[in-house]
Design a protein around this motif. Sequence first.
Motif, mmCIF file in Angstrom:
data_model
loop_
_atom_site.group_PDB
_atom_site.id
_atom_site.type_symbol
_atom_site.label_atom_id
_atom_site.label_comp_id
_atom_site.label_asym_id
_atom_site.label_seq_id
_atom_site.Cartn_x
_atom_site.Cartn_y
_atom_site.Cartn_z
ATOM 1 N N PRO A 96 1.007 -1.257 -0.119
ATOM 2 C CA PRO A 96 -0.144 -0.152 0.009
ATOM 3 C C PRO A 96 0.833 1.223 0.000
ATOM 4 C CG PRO A 96 -0.965 -1.528 1.761
ATOM 5 C CD PRO A 96 0.568 -2.151 1.144
ATOM 6 N N GLY A 97 0.509 2.275 -0.640
ATOM 7 C CA GLY A 97 1.174 3.380 -0.806
ATOM 8 C C GLY A 97 0.956 4.165 -2.051
ATOM 9 N N HIS A 98 1.582 5.247 -2.264
ATOM 10 C CA HIS A 98 1.440 6.258 -3.496
ATOM 11 C C HIS A 98 2.680 5.870 -4.550
ATOM 12 C CE1 HIS A 98 0.297 9.874 -5.855
ATOM 13 N NE2 HIS A 98 1.594 10.013 -5.805
ATOM 14 N N ARG A 109 7.125 8.452 -24.299
ATOM 15 C CA ARG A 109 7.232 8.556 -22.757
ATOM 16 C C ARG A 109 6.058 9.032 -22.107
ATOM 17 N NH1 ARG A 109 12.037 9.084 -25.014
ATOM 18 N NH2 ARG A 109 14.090 7.898 -24.013
ATOM 19 N N ARG A 110 5.457 8.280 -21.051
ATOM 20 C CA ARG A 110 4.243 8.793 -20.448
ATOM 21 C C ARG A 110 4.659 8.498 -18.638
ATOM 22 N NH1 ARG A 110 3.637 10.864 -24.427
ATOM 23 N NH2 ARG A 110 2.048 10.322 -26.007
ATOM 24 N N GLU A 111 3.732 9.340 -17.910
ATOM 25 C CA GLU A 111 3.867 8.774 -16.458
ATOM 26 C C GLU A 111 2.630 9.081 -15.975
ATOM 27 O OE1 GLU A 111 6.463 11.503 -14.325
ATOM 28 O OE2 GLU A 111 8.405 10.575 -15.092
ATOM 29 N N ALA A 112 2.255 8.171 -14.981
ATOM 30 C CA ALA A 112 0.981 8.254 -14.265
ATOM 31 C C ALA A 112 1.024 7.916 -12.909
ATOM 32 C CB ALA A 112 -0.004 7.195 -14.937
ATOM 33 N N ALA A 113 0.558 8.801 -12.149
ATOM 34 C CA ALA A 113 0.654 8.773 -10.582
ATOM 35 C C ALA A 113 -0.540 7.657 -10.000
ATOM 36 C CB ALA A 113 0.505 9.922 -9.797
ATOM 37 N N PHE A 114 -0.326 6.896 -8.943
ATOM 38 C CA PHE A 114 -1.629 6.219 -8.509
ATOM 39 C C PHE A 114 -1.346 5.756 -7.285
ATOM 40 C CE2 PHE A 114 1.741 3.365 -10.364
ATOM 41 C CZ PHE A 114 1.902 2.223 -9.408
ATOM 42 N N ASP A 115 -2.430 5.139 -6.532
ATOM 43 C CA ASP A 115 -2.652 4.855 -5.120
ATOM 44 C C ASP A 115 -2.655 3.043 -5.084
ATOM 45 O OD1 ASP A 115 -1.697 7.169 -3.662
ATOM 46 O OD2 ASP A 115 -3.591 7.902 -4.291
ATOM 47 N N VAL A 116 -1.935 2.493 -4.168
ATOM 48 C CA VAL A 116 -2.458 1.130 -3.878
ATOM 49 C C VAL A 116 -2.912 0.829 -2.548
ATOM 50 C CG1 VAL A 116 -1.590 -1.172 -3.891
ATOM 51 C CG2 VAL A 116 -0.665 0.204 -5.677
ATOM 52 N N ARG A 117 -3.858 0.214 -2.414
ATOM 53 C CA ARG A 117 -4.662 -0.169 -1.180
ATOM 54 C C ARG A 117 -4.476 -1.606 -0.746
ATOM 55 N NH1 ARG A 117 -6.868 3.967 -2.828
ATOM 56 N NH2 ARG A 117 -8.738 4.662 -3.397
#
Length: 129
Positions: A96-98, A109-117
């Motif tokens: 779990p985290g960001h 080139r691409r980036e994406a932020a996401f969170d995991v639970r």
Amino acid sequence: RVARAVGPELAINLPPGRYSVSAALAAYPLSAAQEVVLEAGKPAVARLNIEGGMVSFKPPLGEVATNGDIYWEVVDSTGSPVWRATGADAKTLLAPGHYKVRFEARSTRREAAFDVRAGETKEIEIGRG
């Protein structure tokens, strides 16, 4: 280090004292630890719960590349790499985290932020730029 084992269970006899019990999944950046105090003549059980979420990554729509042309990297909230893979079919188990995923294919080139639970399963689709 007092003992080490491979597998989900370990039973050992230890003298009384304070111990740190830890477990890790070799294929994923996941681990758990727990302090255990053993008293003479009293059995003790340590159950470690390694929490994580399954994340799969999908390339941008229309991005056609051979498996060797696609590179993925996931970094944690401190910017440290925690997972890398090549190919269109990319998935991993994360604590779990960001996080931020970085995608590269040829000149894209691409980036994406996401969170995991914990216990979560999700798909991250990298958007077009």
